[in-house]
Design a protein around this motif. Structure first.
Motif, PDB file in Angstrom:
ATOM      1  N   SER A   1      -0.404 -44.183 -21.316  1.00 46.13           N
ATOM      2  CA  SER A   1       0.428 -42.994 -21.094  1.00 46.13           C
ATOM      3  C   SER A   1      -0.433 -41.779 -20.765  1.00 46.13           C
ATOM      4  N   TRP A   2       0.239 -40.759 -20.278  1.00 45.14           N
ATOM      5  CA  TRP A   2      -0.415 -39.491 -19.957  1.00 45.14           C
ATOM      6  C   TRP A   2      -0.075 -38.458 -21.031  1.00 45.14           C
ATOM      7  N   GLN A   3      -1.066 -37.669 -21.418  1.00 45.49           N
ATOM      8  CA  GLN A   3      -0.844 -36.557 -22.344  1.00 45.49           C
ATOM      9  C   GLN A   3      -1.150 -35.256 -21.612  1.00 45.49           C
ATOM     10  N   LEU A   4      -0.317 -34.271 -21.840  1.00 47.92           N
ATOM     11  CA  LEU A   4      -0.544 -32.951 -21.250  1.00 47.92           C
ATOM     12  C   LEU A   4      -1.632 -32.251 -22.054  1.00 47.92           C
ATOM     13  N   VAL A   5      -2.739 -31.899 -21.389  1.00 50.77           N
ATOM     14  CA  VAL A   5      -3.832 -31.219 -22.091  1.00 50.77           C
ATOM     15  C   VAL A   5      -3.872 -29.732 -21.777  1.00 50.77           C
ATOM     16  N   HIS A   6      -3.293 -29.335 -20.626  1.00 52.78           N
ATOM     17  CA  HIS A   6      -3.311 -27.913 -20.290  1.00 52.78           C
ATOM     18  C   HIS A   6      -2.153 -27.572 -19.354  1.00 52.78           C
ATOM     19  N   ARG A   7      -1.545 -26.413 -19.600  1.00 56.33           N
ATOM     20  CA  ARG A   7      -0.505 -25.865 -18.721  1.00 56.33           C
ATOM     21  C   ARG A   7      -0.806 -24.399 -18.494  1.00 56.33           C
ATOM     22  N   HIS A   8      -0.852 -24.015 -17.239  1.00 56.16           N
ATOM     23  CA  HIS A   8      -0.990 -22.608 -16.873  1.00 56.16           C
ATOM     24  C   HIS A   8       0.224 -22.287 -16.010  1.00 56.16           C
ATOM     25  N   ALA A   9       0.997 -21.286 -16.401  1.00 54.46           N
ATOM     26  CA  ALA A   9       2.199 -20.914 -15.665  1.00 54.46           C
ATOM     27  C   ALA A   9       2.240 -19.401 -15.489  1.00 54.46           C
ATOM     28  N   ASP A  10       2.670 -18.973 -14.301  1.00 52.38           N
ATOM     29  CA  ASP A  10       2.884 -17.545 -14.083  1.00 52.38           C
ATOM     30  C   ASP A  10       4.051 -17.345 -13.131  1.00 52.38           C
ATOM     31  N   PRO A  11       4.690 -16.175 -13.197  1.00 51.62           N
ATOM     32  CA  PRO A  11       5.884 -15.924 -12.386  1.00 51.62           C
ATOM     33  C   PRO A  11       5.582 -15.356 -10.997  1.00 51.62           C
ATOM     34  N   LEU A  12       4.343 -15.409 -10.547  1.00 55.07           N
ATOM     35  CA  LEU A  12       3.972 -14.760  -9.291  1.00 55.07           C
ATOM     36  C   LEU A  12       4.279 -15.638  -8.075  1.00 55.07           C
ATOM     37  N   THR A  13       5.521 -16.046  -7.937  1.00 54.02           N
ATOM     38  CA  THR A  13       5.917 -16.885  -6.804  1.00 54.02           C
ATOM     39  C   THR A  13       6.158 -16.053  -5.544  1.00 54.02           C
ATOM     40  N   ARG A  14       6.211 -14.734  -5.698  1.00 53.14           N
ATOM     41  CA  ARG A  14       6.356 -13.821  -4.556  1.00 53.14           C
ATOM     42  C   ARG A  14       5.130 -12.914  -4.517  1.00 53.14           C
ATOM     43  N   ARG A  15       4.746 -12.522  -3.348  1.00 54.39           N
ATOM     44  CA  ARG A  15       3.586 -11.644  -3.180  1.00 54.39           C
ATOM     45  C   ARG A  15       3.857 -10.295  -3.857  1.00 54.39           C
ATOM     46  N   ILE A  16       2.827  -9.723  -4.487  1.00 55.64           N
ATOM     47  CA  ILE A  16       2.938  -8.405  -5.105  1.00 55.64           C
ATOM     48  C   ILE A  16       1.910  -7.472  -4.473  1.00 55.64           C
ATOM     49  N   THR A  17       2.103  -6.183  -4.651  1.00 55.47           N
ATOM     50  CA  THR A  17       1.176  -5.197  -4.081  1.00 55.47           C
ATOM     51  C   THR A  17      -0.076  -5.078  -4.951  1.00 55.47           C
ATOM     52  N   GLU A  18      -1.119  -4.493  -4.387  1.00 53.45           N
ATOM     53  CA  GLU A  18      -2.337  -4.242  -5.165  1.00 53.45           C
ATOM     54  C   GLU A  18      -2.043  -3.313  -6.343  1.00 53.45           C
ATOM     55  N   THR A  19      -1.140  -2.357  -6.136  1.00 55.83           N
ATOM     56  CA  THR A  19      -0.779  -1.431  -7.203  1.00 55.83           C
ATOM     57  C   THR A  19      -0.145  -2.185  -8.372  1.00 55.83           C
ATOM     58  N   THR A  20       0.771  -3.087  -8.063  1.00 59.69           N
ATOM     59  CA  THR A  20       1.411  -3.888  -9.105  1.00 59.69           C
ATOM     60  C   THR A  20       0.394  -4.802  -9.773  1.00 59.69           C
ATOM     61  N   LEU A  21      -0.483  -5.420  -8.979  1.00 60.32           N
ATOM     62  CA  LEU A  21      -1.526  -6.272  -9.531  1.00 60.32           C
ATOM     63  C   LEU A  21      -2.407  -5.491 -10.504  1.00 60.32           C
TER      64      LEU A  21
END
Length: 150
Positions: A120-140
């Motif tokens: 079987s497979w075990q999940l060892v790491h998950r990285h998630a972020d909501p940045l599915t849309r481009r943001i401006t440098e100011t927002t970043l």
């Protein structure tokens, strides 16, 4: 079992798990995804890296209240597999009611690292972020500084 078939099965289970969790079926999610003892999470809302998965009844019940309803589709961008490691890079295209939020787009970019343990497979790491849309440098910059006044 062929490695490609095994990876395809892992992708299907991961997609089913994403659907389960957004609709509040935490027990269904946990039946599909096994977290390793050394699991790490970089949560989508940011903050410190979480070490370990708390599968206590209290935490599961809390997660069931937090994720109330929704739908998800896992869009795979790339996969990497070598030996006993597999990495899935993708976008969880999802919407739902989470926390106090009404139903809305809650899509996340995700990187998932799995390690084979026996058959079987075990999940060892998950990285998630909501940045599915481009943001401006100011927002970043504001996000990097932790400036809540966006």
């Amino acid at each position: 079992m062929e490695r490609t078939d095994d990876l395809d099965g892992l992708i299907r289970r991961t997609a089913d798990a994403a659907s389960a969790i957004i609709r509040g079926d935490i027990r269904g999610y946990l039946a599909l995804i096994v977290h390793s003892d050394d699991y790490t999470l970089m949560p989508p809302a940011g903050g410190e890296t979480v070490r370990g998965f708390d599968g206590s009844p209290e935490t599961i019940e809390s997660m069931e209240r937090y994720f109330r309803s929704g739908e998800a589709r896992l869009e795979i961008v790339e996969t990497y597999a070598s030996g006993d490691l597999a990495v899935l890079v993708g976008v969880e295209r999802q919407h739902g009611e989470v926390g106090d939020l009404p139903d809305q787009d809650l899509s996340l970019r995700v990187t998932l690292v799995f390690r084979r343990d026996g058959d079987s497979w075990q999940l060892v790491h998950r990285h998630a972020d909501p940045l599915t849309r481009r943001i401006t440098e100011t927002t970043l910059g504001a996000l990097a500084r932790g400036d809540a006044a966006l």
